[in-house]
Design a protein around this motif. Structure first.
Motif, short mmCIF file in Angstrom:
data_model
loop_
_atom_site.label_atom_id
_atom_site.label_comp_id
_atom_site.label_asym_id
_atom_site.label_seq_id
_atom_site.Cartn_x
_atom_site.Cartn_y
_atom_site.Cartn_z
N MET A 1 37.74 59.24 8.81
CA MET A 1 36.44 59.18 9.47
C MET A 1 36.62 59.50 10.95
N VAL A 2 35.83 60.42 11.47
CA VAL A 2 35.91 60.83 12.87
C VAL A 2 35.05 59.89 13.70
N LYS A 3 35.65 59.36 14.76
CA LYS A 3 34.90 58.49 15.66
C LYS A 3 34.30 59.35 16.76
N ARG A 4 32.98 59.28 16.90
CA ARG A 4 32.29 60.04 17.93
C ARG A 4 31.85 59.11 19.04
N SER A 5 31.83 59.67 20.23
CA SER A 5 31.28 58.88 21.33
C SER A 5 29.92 59.47 21.69
N TYR A 6 29.04 58.60 22.08
CA TYR A 6 27.69 59.02 22.43
C TYR A 6 27.46 58.66 23.88
N ASN A 7 26.97 59.62 24.64
CA ASN A 7 26.71 59.42 26.05
C ASN A 7 25.37 58.72 26.20
N ILE A 8 25.41 57.48 26.64
CA ILE A 8 24.19 56.69 26.76
C ILE A 8 23.21 57.33 27.73
N ASP A 9 23.71 57.91 28.81
CA ASP A 9 22.83 58.56 29.79
C ASP A 9 22.07 59.72 29.16
N VAL A 10 22.75 60.51 28.34
CA VAL A 10 22.12 61.65 27.68
C VAL A 10 21.09 61.17 26.67
N VAL A 11 21.43 60.12 25.94
CA VAL A 11 20.51 59.56 24.95
C VAL A 11 19.25 59.04 25.64
N LEU A 12 19.43 58.27 26.71
CA LEU A 12 18.27 57.73 27.43
C LEU A 12 17.41 58.84 28.02
N GLN A 13 18.05 59.86 28.54
CA GLN A 13 17.30 60.99 29.10
C GLN A 13 16.50 61.69 28.00
N ALA A 14 17.11 61.87 26.84
CA ALA A 14 16.41 62.52 25.74
C ALA A 14 15.21 61.68 25.28
N LEU A 15 15.36 60.37 25.33
CA LEU A 15 14.28 59.48 24.88
C LEU A 15 13.23 59.22 25.96
N SER A 16 13.43 59.77 27.14
CA SER A 16 12.49 59.52 28.24
C SER A 16 11.18 60.28 28.07
N ASP A 17 11.15 61.23 27.17
CA ASP A 17 9.95 62.04 26.98
C ASP A 17 9.15 61.53 25.78
N PRO A 18 7.82 61.35 25.95
CA PRO A 18 7.00 60.82 24.85
C PRO A 18 6.97 61.71 23.60
N TYR A 73 16.88 65.72 10.59
CA TYR A 73 17.28 64.40 10.13
C TYR A 73 17.61 63.53 11.34
N LEU A 74 17.36 62.27 11.21
CA LEU A 74 17.69 61.31 12.26
C LEU A 74 19.15 60.91 12.13
N ASN A 75 19.85 60.89 13.24
CA ASN A 75 21.23 60.39 13.29
C ASN A 75 21.17 58.98 13.86
N GLN A 76 21.43 57.98 13.07
CA GLN A 76 21.27 56.60 13.51
C GLN A 76 22.43 56.08 14.35
N ASN A 77 23.57 56.78 14.37
CA ASN A 77 24.74 56.29 15.09
C ASN A 77 24.51 56.08 16.58
N PRO A 78 23.87 57.01 17.30
CA PRO A 78 23.64 56.75 18.73
C PRO A 78 22.76 55.53 18.97
N PHE A 79 21.88 55.24 18.05
CA PHE A 79 21.01 54.07 18.20
C PHE A 79 21.81 52.78 18.07
N SER A 80 22.83 52.78 17.22
CA SER A 80 23.70 51.62 17.09
C SER A 80 24.47 51.38 18.38
N VAL A 81 24.93 52.46 19.00
CA VAL A 81 25.63 52.35 20.28
C VAL A 81 24.69 51.80 21.34
N MET A 82 23.46 52.31 21.37
CA MET A 82 22.47 51.83 22.33
C MET A 82 22.14 50.35 22.07
#
Length: 112
Positions: A1-18, A73-82
């Motif tokens: 299993m490959v462990k991926r890292s998710y950039n919280i700043d990038v995720v928050l920026q992506a979610l900043s738009d309605p 498709y939704l990728n739920q992994n970044p949400f778990s990190v958040m």
């Protein structure tokens, strides 16, 4: 299993738009075609695709071409990190507020 890292700043920026948050909410109900996702929005398809590109770059969604249709498709992994990050923040602030509450109760009526 490959462990991926998710950039919280990038995720928050992506979610900043309605618009992007609405896309994420819709994908929470299950996969959808790009056309179906774009339908509720009054914008040109190229503009809508920019939103999808940002969500995909943030690894919040992934797409797959099925015949002539692109499915998202939704990728739920970044949400778990958040969620983990937010839980740590919540715990820290609860501790700090409890300490402040204790301090205020101890010093109530005393001159400092």
């Amino acid at each position: 299993m490959v462990k991926r890292s998710y950039n919280i700043d990038v995720v928050l920026q992506a979610l900043s738009d309605p618009t992007r948050r609405q896309v994420i909410e819709r994908l929470g109900m299950g996969p959808a075609s790009v056309s179906d996702l774009a339908a509720p929005f009054s914008m040109a398809m190229p503009s809508f695709m920019q939103h999808l590109d940002i969500l995909e770059s943030a690894q919040l969604i992934y797409t797959e071409k099925v015949g002539r249709v692109r499915i998202c498709y939704l990728n739920q992994n970044p949400f778990s990190v958040m969620e983990s990050w937010l839980q740590v923040q919540k715990s820290l602030w609860e501790t700090r507020l409890n300490q402040l509450d204790s301090f205020l109760l101890k010093t109530k009526g005393k001159k400092i």
